[in-house]
Design an enzyme around this catalytic site. Sequence first.
Site, PDB file in Angstrom:
ATOM      1  N   ASP A  27       0.852  -1.194   0.000  1.00 37.17           N
ATOM      2  CA  ASP A  27       0.000   0.000   0.000  1.00 37.17           C
ATOM      3  C   ASP A  27       0.893   1.251   0.000  1.00 37.17           C
ATOM      4  O   ASP A  27       1.850   1.338   0.789  1.00 37.17           O
ATOM      5  CB  ASP A  27      -0.870  -0.055   1.270  1.00 37.17           C
ATOM      6  CG  ASP A  27      -1.988   0.953   1.282  1.00 37.17           C
ATOM      7  OD1 ASP A  27      -2.397   1.419   0.198  1.00 37.17           O
ATOM      8  OD2 ASP A  27      -2.493   1.256   2.387  1.00 37.17           O
ATOM      9  N   GLU A  49      -1.327   6.115  -8.789  1.00 34.45           N
ATOM     10  CA  GLU A  49      -2.318   7.101  -8.307  1.00 34.45           C
ATOM     11  C   GLU A  49      -2.113   8.418  -9.029  1.00 34.45           C
ATOM     12  O   GLU A  49      -0.992   8.898  -9.159  1.00 34.45           O
ATOM     13  CB  GLU A  49      -2.170   7.316  -6.792  1.00 34.45           C
ATOM     14  CG  GLU A  49      -3.086   8.437  -6.285  1.00 34.45           C
ATOM     15  CD  GLU A  49      -3.159   8.527  -4.758  1.00 34.45           C
ATOM     16  OE1 GLU A  49      -3.133   7.465  -4.100  1.00 34.45           O
ATOM     17  OE2 GLU A  49      -3.238   9.659  -4.256  1.00 34.45           O
ATOM     18  N   HIS A  58      -7.650   9.485   4.070  1.00 36.72           N
ATOM     19  CA  HIS A  58      -7.442   8.392   5.031  1.00 36.72           C
ATOM     20  C   HIS A  58      -7.921   8.778   6.424  1.00 36.72           C
ATOM     21  O   HIS A  58      -8.029   9.952   6.748  1.00 36.72           O
ATOM     22  CB  HIS A  58      -5.951   8.046   5.109  1.00 36.72           C
ATOM     23  CG  HIS A  58      -5.421   7.468   3.836  1.00 36.72           C
ATOM     24  ND1 HIS A  58      -4.303   7.937   3.214  1.00 36.72           N
ATOM     25  CD2 HIS A  58      -5.875   6.456   3.062  1.00 36.72           C
ATOM     26  CE1 HIS A  58      -4.067   7.233   2.116  1.00 36.72           C
ATOM     27  NE2 HIS A  58      -5.016   6.331   1.993  1.00 36.72           N
TER      28      HIS A  58
HETATM   29  P1  13P Z   1      -9.338   4.334   5.305  1.00 31.63           P
HETATM   30  O1  13P Z   1      -8.534   5.166   6.232  1.00 31.63           O
HETATM   31  O2  13P Z   1     -10.579   5.049   4.858  1.00 31.63           O
HETATM   32  O3  13P Z   1      -9.666   2.991   5.837  1.00 31.63           O
HETATM   33  O4  13P Z   1      -8.475   4.126   3.962  1.00 31.63           O
HETATM   34  C1  13P Z   1      -7.450   3.178   3.908  1.00 31.63           C
HETATM   35  C2  13P Z   1      -6.611   3.329   2.672  1.00 31.63           C
HETATM   36  O5  13P Z   1      -6.935   4.009   1.715  1.00 31.63           O
HETATM   37  C3  13P Z   1      -5.336   2.590   2.661  1.00 31.63           C
HETATM   38  O6  13P Z   1      -4.590   2.862   1.502  1.00 31.63           O
HETATM   39  O1  G3H Z   2      -2.564   4.324   3.898  1.00 30.66           O
HETATM   40  C1  G3H Z   2      -3.370   4.245   4.793  1.00 30.66           C
HETATM   41  C2  G3H Z   2      -3.590   3.077   5.650  1.00 30.66           C
HETATM   42  O2  G3H Z   2      -4.622   3.354   6.549  1.00 30.66           O
HETATM   43  C3  G3H Z   2      -2.339   2.618   6.338  1.00 30.66           C
HETATM   44  O3  G3H Z   2      -2.121   3.302   7.487  1.00 30.66           O
HETATM   45  O4  G3H Z   2       0.236   3.938   7.199  1.00 30.66           O
HETATM   46  O5  G3H Z   2      -0.821   4.044   9.464  1.00 30.66           O
HETATM   47  O6  G3H Z   2      -0.303   1.841   8.380  1.00 30.66           O
HETATM   48  P1  G3H Z   2      -0.645   3.282   8.187  1.00 30.66           P
HETATM   49 ZN    ZN Z   3      -4.695   4.815   0.725  1.00 30.53          ZN
END
Ligand code: 13P
Ligand code: G3H
Ligand code: ZN
Length: 353
Positions: free
Chosen positions: A82, A141, A197
Amino acid sequence: MLITMRQLLDHAAENGYGVPAFNINNMEQGVAIMQAAAKTRSPVIIQASRGARTYAGDKILQALISGLVQNWPEIPVCMHQDHGNSEATCMTAIQHGFTSVMMDGSLEADGKTPASYDYNAAITRRVAEMAHHGGVSVEGELGVLGSLETGMGDKEDGHGAEGKLSEDQLLTDPAQAVEFVAETKVDALAIAMGTSHGAYKFTRQPDGEILAMNVIEEIHRRLPNTHLVMHGSSSVPQELQDIFNEFGGEMPQTWGVPLAEIERGIKHGVRKVNIDTDNRLAMAGAIRKIARTQPSEFDLRKFMKPAAEAMQQVCEDRFERFGCGGQAETIKPLSLAEMAQRYRSGALDPVLG
Ligand code: 13P
Ligand code: G3H
Ligand code: ZN
């Protein structure tokens, strides 16, 4: 069995469903996701942020995923990076068994400076070229995630735009999206349209002014073969806010992305839906409840089991709502070598393929 994001999202597109991508940091979250998937017979995208990789450690995360895959061999699992911020983040994810990576070039490698189109296209193209040689899928993105109400980006994982953003930056431009996909050959494209987020997305029930679903619809019209991704797509359900607050939490009233809007997105090319906050909130509420109602309890398992069950419930609900239920057994995962061969043949070109 492990599967690539590209194969899974192609299947989702053919069969008209969307796949939730749940973030993972530890064993309980992994088990919660897999139990929900097994119960609903859904394929899975598990994703780890850079923060999650640091928290769990790459080797431990890799072993955890391998354990989950062995324990539920009938469930296709895509392991996804991610918000990768650089070539190095993406390549080291692949070295640790990830079958898919996000190269988020909407921000520069510092994770906070909005990047130029040229920077984003160049770095995303480089990662896609390398990853595809190994059969690994790539998400890009275009546009910067942030609130259309305040113009502010968000700062998960130290990753999120700093300072006020213009509407041009906060909304992906459909014409530029066509150009970006053709240039980079990404397998999936994350769109900026007002989501952000975390728990504090909207100060009211969102409408088209602050959650621009029309942008998704227009991009899907121009790029019907490209899988679209909605980030920041937790719904932040009222009942989870209430449990969290009832047992001592302090969360001011907030609104997330309504499930009906995600379902609308799925009708218009959205195939991957990122959800982390709802699961965090469900787990945190359950942990708070035990801490409040059983103050003498100190067996960690008594906290973690209800927390994982609360997360499992969220996951089951999203699998069913997005149409994943029953899809697991209809997928025959292709190996990375077979996927690499398909990329080489041109069959997976996002515009021509
Ligand atoms: P949320 O914070 O809405 O759950 O989004 C998570 C996200 O986009 C992780 O890449
Ligand atoms: O990118 C957003 C996700 O909620 C991951 O969160 O980076 O705190 O693990 P984090
Ligand atoms: Zn995200």
